[in-house]
Scaffold this motif. Structure first.
Motif, short mmCIF file in Angstrom:
data_model
loop_
_atom_site.label_atom_id
_atom_site.label_comp_id
_atom_site.label_asym_id
_atom_site.label_seq_id
_atom_site.Cartn_x
_atom_site.Cartn_y
_atom_site.Cartn_z
N ARG A 1 -50.46 2.20 -105.10
CA ARG A 1 -50.57 3.66 -104.99
C ARG A 1 -49.75 4.36 -106.07
O ARG A 1 -50.18 5.36 -106.66
N LEU B 1 -56.51 -1.95 -104.32
CA LEU B 1 -55.94 -1.26 -103.16
C LEU B 1 -56.83 -1.42 -101.93
O LEU B 1 -56.34 -1.61 -100.81
N HIS C 1 -51.27 6.70 -108.90
CA HIS C 1 -50.78 8.06 -109.10
C HIS C 1 -50.33 8.27 -110.55
O HIS C 1 -50.62 9.31 -111.17
#
Length: 605
Positions: free
Chosen positions: A462, A418, A466
């Protein structure tokens, strides 16, 4: 002290000595060459040794983790540096010592040859002068003898009265001629002698000392060069001693870095499953069925207390029977027939349920022939799950502790990806701003597909982070709350010990590995339920469904969002909680799908 004055007559000896000096120089050069080869071979063998024992890191999982392994690999690195220093020693000796010796030996040979040639030329010139002097001397001697003979002949003729005047005059002329020639040879001999003496003095006091002095200087320079090479030979080794000392210090530090406690902890971290040890097995009294047999062929349905049991109670107990996952699935109980169940009356008018002899006989056969359920070790089941079962995305096939570590590693990798995508997005935005300000440098629209792809990658990462963080929080919550779990009773422990999840769990009960429903025994089914069932598990709390669950797998319990269920068994760290509806239906539901509330007085029951 000079060779020219002390060794004026030792030309041949000096010739041999200078030749020996050059031979010794070349011998030492050969020694240095062999030492260089030894150093090169030693360094090569050390590097091969290091390469042989260095790990081939094909993946991150094979990287050394234990302090003893890391120390050994650090020692190998230091040994590799040590081998490099041996190569430096060989290169320094080859350049500074061996190469210099070979060049100097060649120059010495040329210079010696020149000096010896000059000495030989001087000696030859002196020999030539001596020969000339010797020839003039011999000629003078011969002429003197001839003049002496002529004088004797003249005196004999002059004293002879019979000799004629002409003979006497002729002898006189001959005497004068020989005397004149003797005088000339005498002068010639004197000149040659004087010349030879001068050349000889010059040879032994000027020419030869000068040549011998040059030979002496050459030999002294050879000795000095040997001394310098000896020093260079030692300096080549001494220069690398500080670095070699650092290598050895690094090895000592690597040895001091070994921590046995840390290695032991890493073994625990690597192989810890997170499960609790199995509890004690309860005593199963198979003789209780024999004691219940009555002489008239009936068995009282009452418990050890001797209380009365009616049909309703019997059916309720059958509902509480624990099978592979929850209750044994069966249709509604058929009406009792006289062949299997009937009512007897006591003298005081009370009634109790009795069974016929045929079901009792069948039950006894089942007890005698049935195989006892032997629980297997978790490690064996875990090995089967790892080898035979598929690797799930959430690592639920792994033990809790290993699952937590794998999830944490994946989250770290996703965070690094990321970060890379975010940096790329920032760079693309800057490039787009530059293109918008300076259109001649490029088209801003050409960066839009790449920006969209980067944004999609960021969103995807993301979401993955999560999702994995949710799994990690779930695992950490279970591991952290493991100490507050209640301990099951002996009967519940026997039934539920070792189960994890309906999909692919670890179990200590070998009979529970069958995923199909239990086989029915015809008209004996109801009798088996009544004979083997225990009391239903008490509720230790309640829960509310946060998400709907379909419960397709056998042993699970379907639920709707917002539905309230009773908790009869807590999560054992496998992600599943056993629940019951108000109508008595039981099964397992995902712990992450429910909000659990436990009764305060149920802890430790």
């Amino acid at each position: 002290m000079s060779w020219g004055t002390e060794l004026w007559d030792q030309f041949d000896s000096l010739d041999k000595h200078t030749q020996w000096g050059i031979d010794f120089l070349e011998r030492y050069a050969k020694f240095v060459k062999e030492r260089i080869e030894i150093e090169q071979n030693y360094a090569k063998q050390l590097r091969n040794l290091v390469k042989k024992y260095c790990p081939k890191r094909s993946s991150k999982d094979e990287e050394p983790r234990f302090t003893s392994c890391i120390a050994f690999f650090n020692i190998l690195n230091e040994l590799n540096d040590y081998a490099g220093q041996r190569e430096v020693v060989a290169e320094e000796m080859a350049h500074r010592v061996y190469g210099e010796l070979m060049r100097y030996a060649h120059d010495l040979k040329t210079e010696r040859k020149m000096h010896l040639q000059e000495g030989r030329k001087a000696q030859q010139y002196l020999d030539m002068c001596w020969k000339q002097m010797d020839n003039s001397k011999k000629k003078f001697e011969r002429e003197c003898r001839e003049a002496e003979k002529a004088q004797q002949s003249y005196e004999r003729l002059d004293n002879d009265t019979n000799a004629t005047k002409a003979d006497v005059e002729k002898a006189k002329q001959q005497l004068n001629l020989r005397t004149h020639m003797a005088d000339e040879n005498k002068n010639e001999y004197a000149a040659q002698l004087q010349n030879f003496n001068g050349e000889q003095h010059k040879h032994f006091y000027v020419v030869i000392p000068q040549i011998y002095k040059q030979l002496q200087e050459m030999d002294e320079r050879r000795t000095i060069k040997l001394s310098e090479c000896y020093r260079g030979f030692a300096d080549s080794e001494r220069k690398v001693i500080p670095i070699i000392s650092k290598c050895l210090e690094g090895m000592i530090l690597a040895a001091k870095s070994v921590d046995e406690r840390r290695d032991s902890q890493m073994v625990v971290d690597s192989f810890k499953s997170g499960f609790e040890p199995p509890g004690d097995f309860p005593f199963e009294d198979y003789s209780q069925h024999i004691y219940r047999t009555i002489s008239d062929g009936t068995i009282s349905a009452s418990r050890q207390e001797g209380g009365k049991v009616d049909a309703k109670t019997t059916v309720g107990k059958a509902k509480g029977k624990l099978w592979l996952f929850g209750k044994k699935p069966k249709p509604q109980s058929p009406p009792l027939t006289p062949t299997s169940l009937f009512t007897s009356s006591t003298p005081n008018g009370s009634q109790f349920l009795t069974f016929s002899i045929e079901p009792v006989h069948y039950c006894m056969n089942e007890i005698k022939t049935g195989k006892p359920r032997i629980p297997s070790f978790r490690s064996l089941k875990r090995g089967w799950s790892v080898k035979m079962g598929p690797a799930l995305e959430d690592f639920s096939h792994l033990p809790p502790e290993q699952r937590r570590k794998k999830l944490q590693q994946r989250i770290d990798e996703l965070n690094r990806e990321l970060q890379k995508e975010s940096d790329q997005k920032e760079a693309l935005n800057k490039m787009k701003d530059v293109y918008e300000k300076n259109p001649q440098m490029g088209d801003p629209g050409s960066l839009q597909p790449k920006l969209a792809e980067t944004m999609n990658n960021i969103d995807r990462l993301r979401m993955e982070i999560h999702k994995n963080e949710a799994w990690l929080s779930e695992v950490e919550g279970k591991i952290g709350g493991r100490g507050d779990r209640r301990h099951s009773s002996d009967i519940n422990h026997l039934v539920t010990q070792g189960r994890e999840s309906p999909e692919g769990s670890y179990t200590d009960d070998a009979n529970q590995e069958v995923r199909g429903p239990p086989q029915q025994h015809g008209h004996h089914s109801e009798f088996d339920d009544e004979f083997e069932d225990d009391d239903p598990l008490p509720a230790i709390g309640h829960c509310k469904a946060i998400y709907p669950f379909d419960g397709h797998n056998e042993g699970t319990l379907a639920m709707k969002e917002g539905e309230v269920l009773y908790i009869i068994e807590e999560d054992k760290g496998d992600g599943w909680t056993r629940a019951r509806r108000q109508n008595g239906e039981e099964g397992y539901v995902p712990t992450s799908y429910i909000d659990v509330t436990l009764e305060k007085n149920s802890k430790g029951s």
